[in-house]
Scaffold this active site. Structure first.
Site, PDB file in Angstrom:
ATOM      1  N   GLY A  73      21.673  -0.300 -16.474  1.00  0.00           N
ATOM      2  CA  GLY A  73      20.979   0.839 -17.057  1.00  0.00           C
ATOM      3  C   GLY A  73      19.988   0.437 -18.138  1.00  0.00           C
ATOM      4  O   GLY A  73      18.895   0.998 -18.227  1.00  0.00           O
ATOM      5  N   THR A  74      20.359  -0.524 -18.962  1.00  0.00           N
ATOM      6  CA  THR A  74      19.455  -0.949 -20.042  1.00  0.00           C
ATOM      7  C   THR A  74      18.156  -1.494 -19.469  1.00  0.00           C
ATOM      8  O   THR A  74      17.067  -1.130 -19.928  1.00  0.00           O
ATOM      9  CB  THR A  74      20.155  -2.011 -20.925  1.00  0.00           C
ATOM     10  OG1 THR A  74      21.205  -1.359 -21.652  1.00  0.00           O
ATOM     11  CG2 THR A  74      19.184  -2.641 -21.916  1.00  0.00           C
ATOM     12  N   ASN A 151      25.858  10.608 -23.526  1.00  0.00           N
ATOM     13  CA  ASN A 151      27.015   9.714 -23.458  1.00  0.00           C
ATOM     14  C   ASN A 151      28.074  10.011 -24.513  1.00  0.00           C
ATOM     15  O   ASN A 151      29.241   9.724 -24.311  1.00  0.00           O
ATOM     16  CB  ASN A 151      26.561   8.254 -23.592  1.00  0.00           C
ATOM     17  CG  ASN A 151      25.637   8.010 -24.776  1.00  0.00           C
ATOM     18  OD1 ASN A 151      24.670   8.746 -24.979  1.00  0.00           O
ATOM     19  ND2 ASN A 151      25.940   6.999 -25.562  1.00  0.00           N
ATOM     20  N   GLN A 179      25.064   8.461 -17.498  1.00  0.00           N
ATOM     21  CA  GLN A 179      26.363   9.119 -17.699  1.00  0.00           C
ATOM     22  C   GLN A 179      26.589  10.267 -16.732  1.00  0.00           C
ATOM     23  O   GLN A 179      27.730  10.613 -16.429  1.00  0.00           O
ATOM     24  CB  GLN A 179      26.498   9.619 -19.144  1.00  0.00           C
ATOM     25  CG  GLN A 179      26.730   8.514 -20.173  1.00  0.00           C
ATOM     26  CD  GLN A 179      28.044   7.751 -19.988  1.00  0.00           C
ATOM     27  OE1 GLN A 179      28.960   8.197 -19.300  1.00  0.00           O
ATOM     28  NE2 GLN A 179      28.123   6.574 -20.598  1.00  0.00           N
ATOM     29  N   SER A 199      23.443   3.655 -13.123  1.00  0.00           N
ATOM     30  CA  SER A 199      24.144   2.399 -13.393  1.00  0.00           C
ATOM     31  C   SER A 199      25.453   2.347 -12.628  1.00  0.00           C
ATOM     32  O   SER A 199      26.057   3.378 -12.318  1.00  0.00           O
ATOM     33  CB  SER A 199      24.396   2.293 -14.899  1.00  0.00           C
ATOM     34  OG  SER A 199      25.252   1.217 -15.181  1.00  0.00           O
ATOM     35  N   HIS A 201      28.445   0.310 -13.470  1.00  0.00           N
ATOM     36  CA  HIS A 201      29.759   0.085 -14.096  1.00  0.00           C
ATOM     37  C   HIS A 201      30.325   1.322 -14.776  1.00  0.00           C
ATOM     38  O   HIS A 201      31.460   1.283 -15.261  1.00  0.00           O
ATOM     39  CB  HIS A 201      29.719  -1.111 -15.055  1.00  0.00           C
ATOM     40  CG  HIS A 201      29.125  -0.851 -16.402  1.00  0.00           C
ATOM     41  ND1 HIS A 201      29.888  -0.599 -17.516  1.00  0.00           N
ATOM     42  CD2 HIS A 201      27.851  -0.775 -16.807  1.00  0.00           C
ATOM     43  CE1 HIS A 201      29.091  -0.425 -18.561  1.00  0.00           C
ATOM     44  NE2 HIS A 201      27.847  -0.525 -18.156  1.00  0.00           N
ATOM     45  N   THR A 237      16.331 -13.075  -7.730  1.00  0.00           N
ATOM     46  CA  THR A 237      17.187 -13.010  -6.549  1.00  0.00           C
ATOM     47  C   THR A 237      18.091 -11.784  -6.642  1.00  0.00           C
ATOM     48  O   THR A 237      18.754 -11.570  -7.657  1.00  0.00           O
ATOM     49  CB  THR A 237      18.037 -14.292  -6.429  1.00  0.00           C
ATOM     50  OG1 THR A 237      17.151 -15.409  -6.368  1.00  0.00           O
ATOM     51  CG2 THR A 237      18.910 -14.258  -5.187  1.00  0.00           C
ATOM     52  N   CYS A 323      28.190   1.648 -26.674  1.00  0.00           N
ATOM     53  CA  CYS A 323      27.161   0.778 -26.119  1.00  0.00           C
ATOM     54  C   CYS A 323      26.268   0.194 -27.192  1.00  0.00           C
ATOM     55  O   CYS A 323      25.408  -0.623 -26.903  1.00  0.00           O
ATOM     56  CB  CYS A 323      26.308   1.541 -25.128  1.00  0.00           C
ATOM     57  SG  CYS A 323      27.228   2.024 -23.676  1.00  0.00           S
TER      58      CYS A 323
END
Lengths: 383, 383
Positions: A73-74, A151, A179, A199, A201, A237, A323
């Site tokens: 996400g970042t 979030n 979120q 994202s 995770h 990659t 975060c």
């Protein structure tokens, strides 16, 4: 790695789902090619990657060619903010006052590229003020960035309405849906946004994978230059195993969304009834919220202290945004809502998943009550 | 995912080593925290992450605090080029003529930030011309970027000498050590460079992880802004499982380096004896090379055609850099060496690991001979 502590911090990260690991394992145990290679190993990797892209696209109502995979996400938020503004002549960049640092800091970094960063305020429930947004849009604006669900509070934002306003003023709109994705229905076409961050995770997929979904009419410059992967928009990659895990997690999240919504909403109702009895202030409670998130404070008790005390007795919760870097500043989200710094310093976030149980909530409330009484006693002695 | 094809393309990517997966699995099967979180899950993740950082640091002779984890080599190279120049006043950026696109393209992207990009040539063996470098350094130069070993030819570059020259002229030096790391001894202190890129998936670790090692005296700006992870230099939730896998792969590579060197060197000698008999031109053969890499051409036969034909009969090799996008242009590395475009179009790269066998080389040479004869026959008919 302990399993004795109840994990009530799912907005910070989530455990990898067993079915996700299962989908990834063939790509972690057998010889795998670089998707750019033209031999059979490379072609197999490419094929799996493109299937994952289609699966992610289907989850958010877009075409596969709109999905640009990133390292999370970042990166996707940095890519959106820096990449879209890079191809526009400098004007105003409008962000909400409750964005994650990975939106606000890239925005601030543009200041010396002649962009003027302005902030849209939120109301007392942490919801973006559309009237203020419209007023701000009267200045020439290239890009607006506003998150879909916060979030910290879980408050869901009027992004579709904001996108319409932005369009009417000739501005592009990016939304950070990290979120929201997997917790509520997120359809990029219905939202009408030009770029959207998701994202892996946060939804039971691996860390290190995310995507920026980009409207094809948006001219975006790459953040990572190199071999020209992802249609030249993101070199490097491709993380084949990670992307396959992300796609699997996304599909599982879509399948279980309705039942999960009910489960976690019930757990949160149970939690918040108990919190009310303890005299907690629950933030953004009147807003439409993510069903799993509860952000509250016990007046006169520091959130940090409470989080540490709860950790010692077996409950993992957060004091604010997990975060961001170590900081004892009160949450910028709460300050934007007009909460006093004193009360904001008391903030504790519980974020649930359907792996949590009613028993855990009961135990959590008992532990919280005990810690609150203990800390109030200490305060009384100190006073 | 087939195992019937011999994988002879280890410079493009490598299979995850079983011991690496074993090290990663606890972080993929048990509840894991965000390393920024202060509860027990977060602290455990942080502890594992910092141990991995120490292990990586020990592999390249630096302190743990110098290691900045990234999503891979491409991000690390972009970070180095863009992040170092961002904090210098614009001057000359000097790169070698044989850099990977993830160095050349970030360098080119600086052109409109008033940086002048100049190129250092190489000799006929693909080795950087130090005299030319010294001459180029007479112009005010902020940063030099030169790879440690070339991904196509395997030619090892005089980076330590170049770093001394750069220092004498007040310039910083970055080296892309992605292909060298794990194959030859790479000690950042001995090299005397200011920043160095390494990557995980070239050494039996997972894709999606790498690092930029940065000298503490270098003032580098972040490429990814946000929560302030990696001492503020690279925001984004740390890929704990991936980083642990990277550290495990790096340690295994260090342990087996000497024996692997002998094994792959013998295999390559066997290969190149056979190539000589087939009339192949072997590029950079007089240079000090990575022991696993052989880059060659059979005159009058297209490399692409040969790679496709060999893939069909069970051998995975590359035609040039497998890391760049689809392109039929001859290798820029070979052109920089003064190889004619016609011969360069014939280039085929074989890159070995100690999982390859002498029998595979024998079979590969037989298959190559057969394909060469077939293609020469077709050419004769066409002519």
């Amino acid at each position: 790695m302990t399993t004795q502590t109840a994990f009530l911090d799912h907005n910070s990260t989530t455990a990898l789902k067993p079915q996700v690991l299962e989908a990834m394992l063939p790509w972690l145990t057998q010889p795998t090619g670089n998707p750019t290679s033209r031999h059979v190993f490379g072609r197999n990797a490419r094929e799996a990657l493109e299937l994952a892209r289609k699966q992610i696209a289907a989850c958010v109502g877009v075409q596969a060619s709109q999905v640009v995979f990133t390292s999370g996400g970042t990166e996707a938020n940095n890519f959106a903010i820096k990449g879209i503004t890079a191809n526009l002549s400098p004007s105003q960049l409008l962000i909400s006052g409750i964005e994650h640092p990975c939106v606000t800091r890239p925005a601030q970094s543009l200041a010396w590229h002649d962009w003027k960063v302005a902030t849209i305020g939120v109301d007392s429930q942490g919801v973006i003020d559309l009237a203020q947004a419209e007023q701000a849009l009267s200045a020439r604006t290239g890009l607006v960035s506003a998150m879909l669900a916060n979030n910290e509070t879980g408050a869901i934002q009027p992004v579709a309405e904001l996108a319409q306003l932005a369009k009417a003023h000739g501005a592009l709109l990016h939304t950070d849906a990290v979120q929201a994705f997997g917790k509520i229905d997120v359809n990029m076409s219905a939202l009408g946004v030009h770029a959207m961050t998701i994202s892996s995770h946060k939804i039971g997929g691996p860390i290190g994978v995310g995507a920026l979904i980009v409207d094809k009419r948006v001219d975006i410059a790459p953040l990572l230059h190199g071999g020209g992967q992802e249609r030249g928009l993101r070199s490097g990659t491709e993380n084949v195993a990670g992307i396959i895990g992300f796609a699997q997690a996304a599909q599982l999240a879509m399948q279980s969304m309705a039942s999960r919504h009910t489960t976690v909403k019930q757990l949160r109702d149970q939690l918040e009834s108990g919190l009310n009895r303890l005299g907690a202030v629950i933030f953004a409670q009147q807003a439409e919220r993510l069903p799993n998130t509860s952000f509250f404070a016990i007046p006169n008790i520091e959130g940090e202290t409470l989080v540490t005390a709860l950790d010692k007795v077996g409950f993992a919760v957060a004091s604010g945004s997990a975060c961001s870097s170590d900081s004892t500043e009160p949450s910028h989200v709460l300050l934007a809502m007009g909460i006093t710094p004193d009360l904001a310093r008391g903030a504790v976030r519980v974020s649930l998943s359907d792996s949590n149980t009613s028993e855990e909530i009961t135990q959590f409330l008992a532990a919280l009550q005990q810690q609150v009484q203990r800390l109030k006693g200490l305060n009384a002695v100190a006073a």
